[in-house]
Design a protein around this motif. Structure first.
Motif: not given
Lengths: 426, 122
Positions: A339-346, A368-370, A395-404
């Motif tokens: 689930v996308a939580g706080e400040n996460v778009r998807y 992220v959203k913002t 954290a910027r919306p234009g850049e995908i964040i990866t975590l494992t």
């Protein structure tokens, strides 16, 4: 009014002997919830109108009438907690196992099934299917229709009968009508041999002095508004009428006992493959059709001559359906949403199989959203407890964040019903 | 000894075996049958033929106007017509439970008429 769930482990279509047995076996095999749907007002199927005895000799070593045989299974099913949805038509089934029903208290509604057992039984062949020549007056009925009227609804369809076909239903109706005071003039059979059980020839025809004529059929129906007579004729081995053998038999009713056809309109809608010889679905040894999770048993597969074998097939199909449903349910439990939580778009993936963590890490990617132009914590929690986290410099919306998620989090993830991913400023 | 062989189809179960009865006049010398029940049937059929009878009686206050019933034991064949007249005159009230005795000792035969199913009152 009862409440119907939107999803069941096993949905059985038809509450005759096959459907009831399937429901009972499914419950015993571990299905959590089992729903049986039937269009009639009460469960039991065609057994309710088969008031003659002779049922259950194999299953119970007892000579029971049809309604008693049915009631044993109805009582057992209800006792096990099988739900019944009666007075309800099934309109459609999909290969994804969605069942669309219609009745006067739900309107049109969808019910999802983890597995389905098709147990719709069979239908009688009618006049149209055997192409009987002559007028089309009132007084031509299938034997099963007459059986329903005489035994359940209390109507006599006529007083002087000719029966076409020496199948069991025809012979049993010949006896039944005789007992109720009607005259059965003749039973005609186009084949050169009896098509029903020999014991029924003895106890249904011989006992009541009803003549049987083999290699004979109805040549013509006579009568404008109501049947007045039929013309019978002898046939050769290729079913051609033999000239000079016709006979006018006065009667007011012609009953047709000319065979049964598995009822598979719904099966076809779900993409179930039908065997052109039996008229029923191709099934494997677990009674599964070519559509995964859709099983079939009883007269819907092929027409049986003893109900005991229908019960056997029903039980086997119900066990298979329960095992299939359990596998599906377990896989549903293993799959939890991300689930996308706080400040996460998807988050991708949208869900994960918890067991896969045993095979290695699972990579999540999100946006992220913002924007947060400062060190940001990316956290994965089960809603309350932290499962894993990492810190990004920004954290910027234009850049995908990866975590494992690492296999070390296996135990935490097993406890989770969902995983929430959030991105917050440290 | 003048024995003759009579053939008869057994109606005890759906197998429908042919029974061979060795007779010396009215005396049954031997019966060749697939099982014991077949032997018993042959003897009964030649001395006191009986049939299980299933029919219906009128019921009031139930979903359907008829309650299916059957005989608790095979019923004497010559009296079946009489039995049907008795059943046609009978009337019961819902609710009825499967196995309830609808008519006791019908026509003095010692045989009961049993309800084939439950019928609730509606």
């Amino acid at each position: 009014m009862k409440t119907i769930q939107s999803k069941y482990d096993v949905v059985v279509i038809g509450s005759g002997p096959a459907g009831l047995a399937a429901a009972i076996a499914a419950k015993k095999e571990g299905a959590e919830d089992v729903l049986v749907i039937d269009r009639d007002l009460e469960p039991g199927g065609i057994l309710l109108q088969c008031i003659h005895n002779g049922f259950g000799l194999e299953t119970f070593q007892q000579d029971l009438p049809g309604p008693s045989y049915a009631q044993r299974f109805i009582d057992e099913a209800v006792g096990l907690g099988v739900e019944l949805l009666l007075d309800t038509m099934v309109l459609d089934i999909t290969s994804q196992r969605k069942v669309t029903v219609s009745n006067r208290f739900m309107g049109i509604a969808d019910i999802d099934a983890r597995s389905i057992v098709l147990a719709m039984g069979c239908r009688e062949r009618t006049r149209a299917q055997i192409r009987l020549p002559g007028f089309r007056p009132a007084g031509v009925f299938t034997a099963g229709t007459a059986q329903r009227w005489v035994n359940v609804e209390g109507y006599m369809p006529g007083s002087r009968f000719v029966i076409l076909g020496s199948g069991d239903i025809g012979m049993i109706m010949a006896r039944r009508l005789s007992l109720e005071g009607a005259k059965v003039e003749r039973v005609l059979e186009i084949m050169p041999f009896l098509t029903g059980l020999t014991r029924n020839y003895v106890q249904c025809l011989n006992d009541y002095d009803i003549p049987l004529q083999l290699s004979h059929t109805v040549n013509r129906i006579i009568g404008k508004n109501r049947v007045e007579a039929i013309e019978s004729v002898q046939v050769d081995e290729r079913w051609n009428p033999i000239p000079g053998t016709s006979e006018i038999i006065p009667c007011d009713t012609l009953l047709l006992s000319v065979g049964l056809i598995p009822e598979n309109e719904l099966s076809k809608k779900a993409g179930v493959r039908i065997d052109p010889i039996t008229g029923g679905p191709y099934v494997d040894d677990t009674f599964q059709t070519n559509v995964p999770g859709i099983f079939a048993a009883g007269n819907v597969v092929h027409v049986y001559d003893l109900v005991d074998w229908v019960t056997e097939a029903g039980l086997a199909s119900g066990r298979s359906a329960a095992r299939f449903a359990t596998t599906v349910r377990n896989s549903e439990i293993r799959h939890i949403p991300l689930v996308a939580g706080e400040n996460v778009r998807y988050v991708v993936p949208h869900e994960l199989d918890k067991d896969n963590l045993a095979n290695g890490e699972i990579r999540l990617q999100l946006r992220v959203k913002t924007p947060i132009e400062a060190p940001t914590r990316i956290e994965v929690s089960d809603g309350e407890n932290l499962v894993t986290r990492k810190v990004e410099p920004y954290a910027r919306p234009g850049e995908i964040i990866t975590l494992t998620i690492s296999p070390r989090a296996y135990d935490d993830v097993q406890r989770a019903g969902r995983l929430v991913v959030s991105a917050v400023k440290r | 000894m003048e024995t003759e062989v009579q053939r008869m189809i057994c109606i005890t179960c759906p197998k429908g075996c042919t029974l061979e009865i060795l007779r010396d006049g009215d005396v049954i010398v031997d019966v060749k049958a697939g099982c014991k029940r077949g032997k018993d049937y042959a003897h009964a059929e030649l001395t006191d033929p009986r049939r299980m009878i299933a029919s219906s009686v009128v019921i009031e206050g139930a979903l359907h106007p008829l309650l299916p019933v059957y005989t608790s034991a095979p019923f004497p064949k010559p009296r079946i017509h009489e039995l049907m007249q008795t059943l046609r005159a009978a009337k019961v009230q819902a609710p009825v439970k499967m196995g309830d005795v609808v008519l006791e000792d019908v026509l003095g035969t010692g045989i009961n008429i049993i309800a084939s199913r439950d019928m609730t009152r509606i």
